[in-house]
Design an enzyme around this catalytic site. Structure first.
Site, short mmCIF file in Angstrom:
data_model
loop_
_atom_site.label_atom_id
_atom_site.label_comp_id
_atom_site.label_asym_id
_atom_site.label_seq_id
_atom_site.Cartn_x
_atom_site.Cartn_y
_atom_site.Cartn_z
N LYS A 248 3.41 -13.82 13.53
CA LYS A 248 2.29 -13.47 13.21
C LYS A 248 1.76 -13.93 11.64
CE LYS A 248 -0.46 -11.05 12.25
NZ LYS A 248 -1.61 -10.81 11.76
N GLU B 138 8.52 -7.69 0.84
CA GLU B 138 7.44 -7.82 -0.16
C GLU B 138 6.49 -7.60 -0.50
OE1 GLU B 138 6.11 -10.02 -2.96
OE2 GLU B 138 6.37 -11.61 -1.84
N CYS C 138 1.15 -12.85 -5.62
CA CYS C 138 2.01 -12.14 -5.75
C CYS C 138 2.90 -11.23 -7.24
CB CYS C 138 3.08 -11.27 -4.83
SG CYS C 138 3.95 -11.80 -4.46
N GLU D 50 -4.16 -3.77 -7.50
CA GLU D 50 -3.64 -4.77 -7.38
C GLU D 50 -5.10 -6.41 -7.30
OE1 GLU D 50 0.19 -8.17 -5.37
OE2 GLU D 50 -1.09 -6.34 -3.89
#
Length: 494
Positions: A185, A261, A295, A395
């Site tokens: 997906k 992750e 990231c 973030e």
């Protein structure tokens, strides 16, 4: 300059799913319009996948596992993976164009980085799986114990929009190498390169149903249905931390195998004894590559006070040399963010910075005047930020770099470790003992010393704290996508 219109005209107007080796229409009628973020141009309508679509994909995956794929050897699977890599490289330009259009990143970055690394993922795991051995031990009573590696079965892969093809292949390659059937997906914002892989898999000789690709959304949609389906035995997810939490809750009743992750808040630490030219150039690259949407981005610069003025001056020179522009222009070094919604989120962080006492925006902090169309945002450098600020603790995932100053190694260490995340950091110093001590004290899954973004696929990749669960890379990925069985056989004495 490449013609964006010519490339867009070649795209289909509707994107369904790839199931059982064929491009198929969705079971439902709902679609959404996929937008090229740099141009505000439609790239076609994309199916909104449902639980019914996931069930069709599960049935196709079951059939594949019951067929020849379920009896393949590692060397046979490795041969298919190598062919996938060859085909990706043959069509590298087309995939790079798709990635640039779909995500807004520069074509040159997609061509040199994302697509080349995607092909290498298949090459690497083909080689690694072809040379696996099963460990055997003989106990004191003469019993022979052999540990075998078997496929899990059907595995679900949910991948993000920042490195769409690369992070999909990072999971696809080891999952296939171990003989699983896969339901992928991809992120709803960047569906195109994943869908194009269907043709590659068919051309490489992968049996129908081994890889199935479902488009759509997460919560309440195809992603949630994939996570909850009882025949999907493992989920590998890369993405935002709160989504990881939701997946864990949904998967918990079935005790699925999980690999996450998640988010990061990377730091670049520069000591006074560092090679400052190298350190500053690397810090700028770490902060603004892929528009800061990585990231592993070094979104925090932590610099020793005695060299801070010099470092900041050099940094601003580097940032001002960044060429914002059309992703398909070979001179562009920074494209657009992935969507206007995401651009607006980043802009709100800049507005927050302006509202904080003592905080100064040295450059950027706004939409570029020449690029009101699209999802562009200027590379931004912010100083005077407190450790407890949202700019440090959250973030941002965009081209925003904060600068903090330290007086001692312990203070710098506390700054690096003082966020909820623990994915990566970089440390620049000529003192090898200082570097090693800092690296061992950092609560990070990955620490770079005098470099950034250097990766060897043999090594463990993943984060601590809210940055993830488990590790990917090399044997760690193969282990995740495997079940282990030990067979113990009593041996008659000679």
């Amino acid at each position: 300059m490449l013609s964006k219109h010519r490339v867009v005209d070649l795209l289909p107007t509707k994107h369904g799913h790839f199931i059982g080796g064929m491009y198929v229409d969705p079971r439902g009628a709902e679609v959404y319009t996929n937008i090229a973020p740099a141009y505000d141009m439609p790239l076609g309508d994309v199916a909104v996948g449902t639980a019914d679509d996931v069930q069709v994909a599960v049935d196709a995956a079951k059939a594949a596992l019951a067929g020849p794929w379920g009896r393949t050897t590692p060397s046979e699977r490795a041969k298919v993976l190598r062919r996938v890599a060859e085909l990706l490289l043959e069509h590298r330009q087309a995939f790079a164009r798709l990635e640039a259009l779909d995500s807004g990143k520069p074509y040159s970055e997609a061509y040199e980085g994302d697509i080349a690394r995607s092909a290498y993922n298949f090459q690497f795991f083909a080689d690694l799986t072809a040379h696996q051995v099963s460990p055997s031990y003989t106990s004191d009573d003469g019993t022979l114990h052999t540990t075998l590696r078997e496929p899990i079965g059907i595995v679900g892969l949910i991948t993000p929009w920042n490195l769409p093809l690369y992070l999909a292949t990072w999971k696809l390659a080891p999952a296939l190498a171990q003989g699983n059937a896969v339901i992928l997906k991809p992120a709803e914002l960047t569906p195109l390169t994943a869908m194009a892989m269907g043709n590659v898999f068919n051309a490489a000789g992968l049996p129908p149903g081994v890889v199935n690709i479902i488009q759509g959304f997460g919560a309440g949609g195809a992603g949630e249905a994939l996570v909850k389906h009882p025949d999907v035995k493992a989920i590998s997810f890369t993405g935002e931390t709160t989504t990881g939490e939701a997946i864990m809750r949904a998967a918990a009743p079935q005790l699925k195998k999980l690999s996450f992750e998640l988010g990061g808040k990377g730091a670049t630490v520069i000591f006074a004894d560092a090679d400052l030219d190298q350190a500053v150039a690397t810090a700028a690259r770490a902060a603004f590559r892929n528009q800061g949407q990585i990231c592993l981005a070094g979104s925090r610069l932590i610099v020793e006070r005695s060299v801070a003025p010099q470092v900041i001056d050099q940094l601003l020179v580097a940032v001002r040399s960044i060429k914002i522009g059309d992703p398909l222009d070979p001179m562009t070094t920074m494209g657009s963010l992935v969507s206007r919604d995401h651009r607006d989120k980043v802009e709100k962080y800049a507005a927050y910075a302006k509202s904080c006492p003592g905080v100064e925006i040295l450059c950027g902090g706004k939409i570029p005047s020449d690029y009101r169309q699209g999802a562009y945002f200027e590379p931004t450098v912010v100083t005077g930020v407190a450790q407890e600020s949202r700019l440090i603790q959250e973030e941002v995932f965009g081209p925003v770099l904060t600068v903090q100053v330290f007086d001692s190694a312990d203070e710098a260490q506390n700054m690096v470790n003082g966020t909820p995340y623990g994915l990566s950091c970089s440390v620049f110093t000529r003192d090898i003992n200082k570097a090693q001590n800092f690296a061992r004290s950092a609560r990070m899954g990955l620490v770079w010393l005098n470099t950034w973004f250097s990766r060897d696929l043999h090594t463990a990749f993943g984060g601590m704290k809210r940055s993830g669960i488990g590790r990917e890379g090399g044997q760690y990925s193969l282990d995740f996508f495997s079940e282990f069985k030990t067979i113990s056989m009593a041996m008659r004495p000679y």
